[in-house]
Design an enzyme around this catalytic site. Structure first.
Site, PDB file in Angstrom:
ATOM      1  N   ASP A 237       1.498   8.376   4.631  1.00 35.52           N
ATOM      2  CA  ASP A 237       1.136   7.172   3.898  1.00 35.52           C
ATOM      3  C   ASP A 237      -0.169   6.569   4.417  1.00 35.52           C
ATOM      4  O   ASP A 237      -0.964   6.027   3.650  1.00 35.52           O
ATOM      5  CB  ASP A 237       2.261   6.140   3.998  1.00 35.52           C
TER       6      ASP A 237
ATOM      7  N   TYR B  71       5.035  -3.533   6.228  1.00 37.23           N
ATOM      8  CA  TYR B  71       5.208  -4.607   7.205  1.00 37.23           C
ATOM      9  C   TYR B  71       5.992  -5.781   6.615  1.00 37.23           C
ATOM     10  O   TYR B  71       6.850  -6.384   7.267  1.00 37.23           O
ATOM     11  CB  TYR B  71       3.829  -5.066   7.682  1.00 37.23           C
ATOM     12  N   ALA B  72       5.708  -6.125   5.368  1.00 39.64           N
ATOM     13  CA  ALA B  72       6.378  -7.260   4.735  1.00 39.64           C
ATOM     14  C   ALA B  72       7.891  -7.084   4.703  1.00 39.64           C
ATOM     15  O   ALA B  72       8.644  -8.059   4.826  1.00 39.64           O
ATOM     16  CB  ALA B  72       5.839  -7.457   3.318  1.00 39.64           C
ATOM     17  N   LEU B  73       8.344  -5.855   4.536  1.00 41.82           N
ATOM     18  CA  LEU B  73       9.785  -5.583   4.530  1.00 41.82           C
ATOM     19  C   LEU B  73      10.394  -5.927   5.880  1.00 41.82           C
ATOM     20  O   LEU B  73      11.457  -6.552   5.959  1.00 41.82           O
ATOM     21  CB  LEU B  73      10.031  -4.113   4.189  1.00 41.82           C
TER      22      LEU B  73
ATOM     23  N   GLN C  56      -5.572  -0.823   9.400  1.00 43.65           N
ATOM     24  CA  GLN C  56      -6.598   0.175   9.714  1.00 43.65           C
ATOM     25  C   GLN C  56      -7.977  -0.432   9.958  1.00 43.65           C
ATOM     26  O   GLN C  56      -8.836   0.205  10.568  1.00 43.65           O
ATOM     27  CB  GLN C  56      -6.660   1.219   8.590  1.00 43.65           C
TER      28      GLN C  56
END
Length: 290
Positions: free
Chosen positions: A73, A190-192, A246
């Protein structure tokens, strides 16, 4: 009418074990199926592949009818940002760990890619975000994100004070470790982990997810993808803004972070049998005994 795929670009992650064999094999397979195959310069140079034409990423996107990305990903995030302005659709082959974006496994890549390039596919348009940092009224940094723009604390570990406005209207202030501003694609990243909602990736929406807020009432909110989100750092002793994890830029108290939808979406192509909900079940282990 499905678009024709005569020229196919290939991009492979460089430090992945077994990647060279996969890139070579897929390139040979596609050439055998009558496609013109073009490799990204760095991919070909890294693996010493000399029997296919090469292009830089800009020219690869311009000349290709579709680009196949081999990696995880993270590789797809990077390539999607690079190529989004060109409008070329992307196909993801997973040689990483999770595979929300690169949904085709190496074991099935020949059949899946052949199916897609023959016109049997599901196309998804996904939005990207554009972030700008303003300091003293002047723009000092900007970048795009496919998953998320994250304002977070740095090495000091101190909380950040933020004021959040949407389309010029004040929404709330928060003291927290940070804030995730995420596309629907990024809601499984990340939000999860921060307790945010899962939003279907084709929706034109943006979610704001607090990271460890110092209050019991803070909740994630979802707004229109056409909104302009403004974050004002009223106190930030040591803070950074990250784009897809990144790229980053160090922030100061008083900085403003403006986030809007990027001008062009990215198109992902999946096999005709693709199901987003099946992907969620597999990757998040829904319904399995723990």
């Amino acid at each position: 009418m499905q678009i024709p795929f005569h020229t196919v670009g290939l991009v492979g992650k460089y430090d992945n074990q077994g990647m060279e064999a996969s890139v070579r094999a897929l390139a040979e397979f596609l050439r055998g199926r009558g496609h013109a195959v073009v490799l990204a310069c760095q991919t070909a140079e890294h693996f010493g592949i000399t029997d296919f034409p090469t292009r830089n990423l800009h020219d690869l996107a311009t000349e290709s009818d579709a680009v196949v990305v081999l990696g995880g990903d993270g590789t797809m995030l990077s390539i999607a940002r690079e190529l989004s302005a060109h409008g070329v659709p992307l196909i993801g082959i997973n040689q990483g760990r999770l595979g929300f974006l690169t949904d085709i496994t190496v074991d099935h890549m020949y059949d899946a890619v052949d199916e897609i390039l023959s016109g049997q596919y599901v196309a998804e348009e996904r939005i990207l975000l554009k972030g700008q940092i303003l300091r003293g009224g002047e723009r000092v940094f900007e970048a795009t994100a496919f998953n998320d723009v994250v304002v977070g604390k740095g090495g000091s570990g101190r909380l950040i004070d933020l004021e959040i406005a949407i389309d010029g209207e004040f929404v709330y202030s928060q003291r927290a470790d940070g804030l995730v501003v995420t596309t629907p694609t990024g809601t499984t990243a990340y939000a999860l982990s921060a307790g945010g909602p899962i939003v279907h990736p084709t929706l034109e929406a943006v979610a704001l997810v607090p990271i460890c807020p110092h209050t019991l009432s803070a909740r994630p909110i979802v707004v229109s993808g056409r909104s302009r989100i403004e974050l004002h750092l009223t106190y930030a002793d040591d803070a950074r803004v990250h784009f897809d994890g990144q790229h980053h830029f160090d922030l100061q108290s008083g900085d403003h972070v403006w986030i809007t939808r990027a001008n062009r979406p990215i198109t992902l192509l999946h096999p005709h049998s693709y199901s987003y909900y099946d992907t969620l079940r597999q990757k998040l282990h829904w319904g399995k005994k723990l």
